[in-house]
Design a protein around this motif. Structure first.
Motif, PDB file in Angstrom:
ATOM      1  N   ILE A 187     -11.214  -7.770  -1.516  1.00 30.04           N
ATOM      2  CA  ILE A 187     -10.055  -8.516  -1.030  1.00 30.04           C
ATOM      3  C   ILE A 187      -9.049  -8.729  -2.159  1.00 30.04           C
ATOM      4  N   ILE A 188      -9.525  -9.100  -3.340  1.00 31.11           N
ATOM      5  CA  ILE A 188      -8.625  -9.301  -4.489  1.00 31.11           C
ATOM      6  C   ILE A 188      -7.956  -7.986  -4.872  1.00 31.11           C
ATOM      7  N   GLY A 189      -8.691  -6.891  -4.832  1.00 29.60           N
ATOM      8  CA  GLY A 189      -8.125  -5.583  -5.145  1.00 29.60           C
ATOM      9  C   GLY A 189      -7.040  -5.184  -4.157  1.00 29.60           C
ATOM     10  N   ILE A 190      -7.273  -5.423  -2.874  1.00 33.90           N
ATOM     11  CA  ILE A 190      -6.267  -5.096  -1.850  1.00 33.90           C
ATOM     12  C   ILE A 190      -5.019  -5.951  -2.050  1.00 33.90           C
ATOM     13  N   LEU A 191      -5.196  -7.239  -2.297  1.00 41.79           N
ATOM     14  CA  LEU A 191      -4.053  -8.118  -2.535  1.00 41.79           C
ATOM     15  C   LEU A 191      -3.282  -7.700  -3.791  1.00 41.79           C
ATOM     16  N   PHE A 192      -3.996  -7.279  -4.822  1.00 44.69           N
ATOM     17  CA  PHE A 192      -3.342  -6.829  -6.055  1.00 44.69           C
ATOM     18  C   PHE A 192      -2.519  -5.569  -5.802  1.00 44.69           C
ATOM     19  N   ILE A 193      -3.071  -4.633  -5.045  1.00 48.43           N
ATOM     20  CA  ILE A 193      -2.349  -3.392  -4.735  1.00 48.43           C
ATOM     21  C   ILE A 193      -1.118  -3.682  -3.885  1.00 48.43           C
ATOM     22  N   ILE A 194      -1.230  -4.575  -2.917  1.00 48.66           N
ATOM     23  CA  ILE A 194      -0.079  -4.944  -2.084  1.00 48.66           C
ATOM     24  C   ILE A 194       1.011  -5.587  -2.942  1.00 48.66           C
ATOM     25  N   ALA A 195       0.629  -6.487  -3.843  1.00 50.66           N
ATOM     26  CA  ALA A 195       1.605  -7.130  -4.717  1.00 50.66           C
ATOM     27  C   ALA A 195       2.246  -6.116  -5.657  1.00 50.66           C
ATOM     28  N   LEU A 196       1.469  -5.178  -6.152  1.00 51.00           N
ATOM     29  CA  LEU A 196       2.002  -4.154  -7.045  1.00 51.00           C
ATOM     30  C   LEU A 196       3.006  -3.263  -6.322  1.00 51.00           C
ATOM     31  N   VAL A 197       2.680  -2.854  -5.107  1.00 48.81           N
ATOM     32  CA  VAL A 197       3.606  -2.031  -4.323  1.00 48.81           C
ATOM     33  C   VAL A 197       4.881  -2.808  -4.026  1.00 48.81           C
ATOM     34  N   PHE A 198       4.767  -4.080  -3.691  1.00 48.81           N
ATOM     35  CA  PHE A 198       5.932  -4.905  -3.417  1.00 48.81           C
ATOM     36  C   PHE A 198       6.843  -4.991  -4.636  1.00 48.81           C
ATOM     37  N   MET A 199       6.262  -5.196  -5.811  1.00 51.31           N
ATOM     38  CA  MET A 199       7.058  -5.312  -7.031  1.00 51.31           C
ATOM     39  C   MET A 199       7.715  -3.976  -7.386  1.00 51.31           C
ATOM     40  N   ILE A 200       7.011  -2.882  -7.214  1.00 49.62           N
ATOM     41  CA  ILE A 200       7.584  -1.572  -7.512  1.00 49.62           C
ATOM     42  C   ILE A 200       8.749  -1.279  -6.577  1.00 49.62           C
ATOM     43  N   ARG A 201       8.592  -1.564  -5.290  1.00 51.10           N
ATOM     44  CA  ARG A 201       9.666  -1.322  -4.327  1.00 51.10           C
ATOM     45  C   ARG A 201      10.866  -2.210  -4.587  1.00 51.10           C
ATOM     46  N   LYS A 202      10.648  -3.398  -5.131  1.00 50.80           N
ATOM     47  CA  LYS A 202      11.754  -4.310  -5.394  1.00 50.80           C
ATOM     48  C   LYS A 202      12.627  -3.817  -6.543  1.00 50.80           C
ATOM     49  N   PHE A 203      12.036  -3.172  -7.539  1.00 52.63           N
ATOM     50  CA  PHE A 203      12.785  -2.759  -8.716  1.00 52.63           C
ATOM     51  C   PHE A 203      13.279  -1.323  -8.666  1.00 52.63           C
ATOM     52  N   ILE A 204      12.805  -0.534  -7.726  1.00 56.41           N
ATOM     53  CA  ILE A 204      13.303   0.830  -7.587  1.00 56.41           C
ATOM     54  C   ILE A 204      14.470   0.804  -6.608  1.00 56.41           C
ATOM     55  N   PRO A 205      15.650   1.278  -7.024  1.00 61.97           N
ATOM     56  CA  PRO A 205      16.804   1.254  -6.112  1.00 61.97           C
ATOM     57  C   PRO A 205      16.599   2.232  -4.954  1.00 61.97           C
TER      58      PRO A 205
END
Length: 49
Positions: A6-24
């Motif tokens: 569960i922690i791994g899935i949440l970490f991956i979701i947060a990582l994808v969210f942050m990457i999408r936020k900073f990539i134009p």
């Protein structure tokens, strides 16, 4: 063991969210802020290369 999954899935979701936020994205229409003094036709001429 399940808590690590569960922690791994949440970490991956947060990582994808942050990457999408900073990539134009290409779909966003670039324009001016309110009160910049240019008309929308000026902005459209600049964005239609």
């Amino acid at each position: 063991m399940i808590q690590y999954i569960i922690i791994g899935i949440l970490f991956i979701i947060a990582l994808v969210f942050m990457i999408r936020k900073f990539i134009p994205t290409k779909t966003k229409q670039q324009g001016c802020n309110k009160g910049c003094g240019c008309s929308m036709t000026d902005v459209e001429k600049k964005s239609n290369f």
